[in-house]
Design a protein around this motif. Structure first.
Motif, PDB file in Angstrom:
ATOM      1  N   PHE A 153      -8.273   5.280  -9.648  1.00 24.14           N
ATOM      2  CA  PHE A 153      -9.371   4.985  -8.716  1.00 24.14           C
ATOM      3  C   PHE A 153      -9.248   5.824  -7.438  1.00 24.14           C
ATOM      4  O   PHE A 153     -10.248   6.336  -6.927  1.00 24.14           O
ATOM      5  CB  PHE A 153      -9.376   3.497  -8.361  1.00 24.14           C
ATOM      6  N   LYS A 154      -8.042   5.973  -6.929  1.00 21.05           N
ATOM      7  CA  LYS A 154      -7.851   6.777  -5.718  1.00 21.05           C
ATOM      8  C   LYS A 154      -8.229   8.230  -5.968  1.00 21.05           C
ATOM      9  O   LYS A 154      -8.859   8.872  -5.118  1.00 21.05           O
ATOM     10  CB  LYS A 154      -6.402   6.669  -5.244  1.00 21.05           C
ATOM     11  N   ASP A 155      -7.852   8.747  -7.133  1.00 15.87           N
ATOM     12  CA  ASP A 155      -8.206  10.129  -7.478  1.00 15.87           C
ATOM     13  C   ASP A 155      -9.724  10.303  -7.541  1.00 15.87           C
ATOM     14  O   ASP A 155     -10.242  11.401  -7.260  1.00 15.87           O
ATOM     15  CB  ASP A 155      -7.597  10.514  -8.830  1.00 15.87           C
ATOM     16  N   CYS A 156     -10.430   9.237  -7.931  1.00 20.19           N
ATOM     17  CA  CYS A 156     -11.900   9.274  -8.033  1.00 20.19           C
ATOM     18  C   CYS A 156     -12.579   8.823  -6.746  1.00 20.19           C
ATOM     19  O   CYS A 156     -13.812   8.666  -6.721  1.00 20.19           O
ATOM     20  CB  CYS A 156     -12.360   8.394  -9.195  1.00 20.19           C
ATOM     21  N   GLU A 157     -11.789   8.611  -5.699  1.00 22.66           N
ATOM     22  CA  GLU A 157     -12.300   8.194  -4.389  1.00 22.66           C
ATOM     23  C   GLU A 157     -13.041   6.854  -4.454  1.00 22.66           C
ATOM     24  O   GLU A 157     -14.020   6.635  -3.749  1.00 22.66           O
ATOM     25  CB  GLU A 157     -13.195   9.283  -3.787  1.00 22.66           C
ATOM     26  N   VAL A 158     -12.559   5.982  -5.316  1.00 23.12           N
ATOM     27  CA  VAL A 158     -13.104   4.623  -5.399  1.00 23.12           C
ATOM     28  C   VAL A 158     -12.547   3.814  -4.236  1.00 23.12           C
ATOM     29  O   VAL A 158     -11.337   3.812  -3.993  1.00 23.12           O
ATOM     30  CB  VAL A 158     -12.716   3.967  -6.745  1.00 23.12           C
ATOM     31  N   LYS A 159     -13.418   3.114  -3.521  1.00 19.75           N
ATOM     32  CA  LYS A 159     -13.013   2.321  -2.364  1.00 19.75           C
ATOM     33  C   LYS A 159     -12.810   0.847  -2.703  1.00 19.75           C
ATOM     34  O   LYS A 159     -12.022   0.155  -2.058  1.00 19.75           O
ATOM     35  CB  LYS A 159     -14.056   2.447  -1.241  1.00 19.75           C
ATOM     36  N   ASN A 160     -13.549   0.372  -3.692  1.00 16.23           N
ATOM     37  CA  ASN A 160     -13.403  -1.034  -4.086  1.00 16.23           C
ATOM     38  C   ASN A 160     -13.765  -1.182  -5.559  1.00 16.23           C
ATOM     39  O   ASN A 160     -14.531  -0.399  -6.106  1.00 16.23           O
ATOM     40  CB  ASN A 160     -14.285  -1.941  -3.222  1.00 16.23           C
ATOM     41  N   PHE A 161     -13.168  -2.171  -6.199  1.00 17.59           N
ATOM     42  CA  PHE A 161     -13.482  -2.415  -7.603  1.00 17.59           C
ATOM     43  C   PHE A 161     -13.381  -3.907  -7.893  1.00 17.59           C
ATOM     44  O   PHE A 161     -12.883  -4.688  -7.077  1.00 17.59           O
ATOM     45  CB  PHE A 161     -12.567  -1.606  -8.528  1.00 17.59           C
ATOM     46  N   TYR A 162     -13.850  -4.303  -9.061  1.00 16.01           N
ATOM     47  CA  TYR A 162     -13.867  -5.713  -9.437  1.00 16.01           C
ATOM     48  C   TYR A 162     -13.425  -5.879 -10.880  1.00 16.01           C
ATOM     49  O   TYR A 162     -13.306  -4.911 -11.642  1.00 16.01           O
ATOM     50  CB  TYR A 162     -15.265  -6.309  -9.251  1.00 16.01           C
ATOM     51  N   LEU A 163     -13.186  -7.122 -11.255  1.00 18.09           N
ATOM     52  CA  LEU A 163     -12.941  -7.463 -12.655  1.00 18.09           C
ATOM     53  C   LEU A 163     -13.347  -8.905 -12.893  1.00 18.09           C
ATOM     54  O   LEU A 163     -13.405  -9.711 -11.959  1.00 18.09           O
ATOM     55  CB  LEU A 163     -11.483  -7.224 -13.049  1.00 18.09           C
TER      56      LEU A 163
END
Length: 207
Positions: A153-163
């Motif tokens: 996620f960091k490599d893809c510049e994701v700031k937040n995620f859910y599940l």
């Protein structure tokens, strides 16, 4: 007992091992025949593979013992799994008991979607699927898989995620990893007997 642990991307040869983990984790055989449980585990795996843009499989020696699938919003999902998913669904739709099981899982999907809609947050990513062989829990395998997904996620510049998860799973694991529960709904799910289950939405903010 763990031997040599290694990690790599999903391969088609992993399917039968992972389907067995799915089947046992959610105890499909408790509410349907063995054949239906096998087909449902296969369909579930294909559904998840269609939604992911990243996979990591944990191997104990040569045997898959866990998997995490993640999706970064800006990354493309995997088209090559769509036809196998359609075939798996058609195989179930032509059988009466299978159709009733699909209906149950369709209801669960609706609950998950309701939790996400109520949150009204624009997430950059999602943990699509995460499961371990019961014999490997508490040995650091799950934490390693989760950490690898965070790095992705960091490599893809994701700031937040859910599940999504539910009360039949070890949802406390996610809290130990710093995730926050941000949605919850309890309802009756007709799986063999009438059961009350709680469904949860968790989120994670990446620093």
């Amino acid at each position: 007992m763990l031997n040599t642990l290694t990690y790599r991307k999903y391969q088609s040869s992993d399917a039968s091992f992972l389907e067995d983990i799915i089947r046992k984790t959610w105890d499909y055989d408790r509410f349907c025949s063995a054949d239906t449980a096998k087909r449902m585990a296969h369909l579930y795996l294909m559904n998840c593979l269609c939604e992911q843009s990243y996979t990591q499989v944990a191997l104990n020696g040569d045997t898959p013992v866990g998997i995490i699938m993640a999706r970064a919003k800006k990354e493309k999902t995997k088209f090559q799994f769509k036809i196998p998913r359609i075939c798996a669904e058609l195989a179930m739709l032509c059988r009466r008991q299978d159709r009733s099981v699909i209906k149950i899982f369709g209801g669960i999907h609706s609950i998950d979607q309701e939790l996400l809609n109520n949150r009204k947050t624009d997430y950059d990513g999602e943990i699509v699927f995460f499961a371990l062989n019961a014999s490997c829990r508490g040995m650091g395998v799950g934490k390693e898989l989760f950490t690898r997904a965070i790095h992705y996620f960091k490599d893809c510049e994701v700031k937040n995620f859910y599940l999504y998860t539910d009360s039949s799973c070890n949802y406390g694991f996610y809290e130990h990893q710093g995730m926050k529960r941000c949605g919850e709904k309890s309802c009756h799910v007709p799986v063999g007997l009438e059961n009350t289950m709680s469904f949860y939405l968790y989120e994670y903010q990446i620093a």
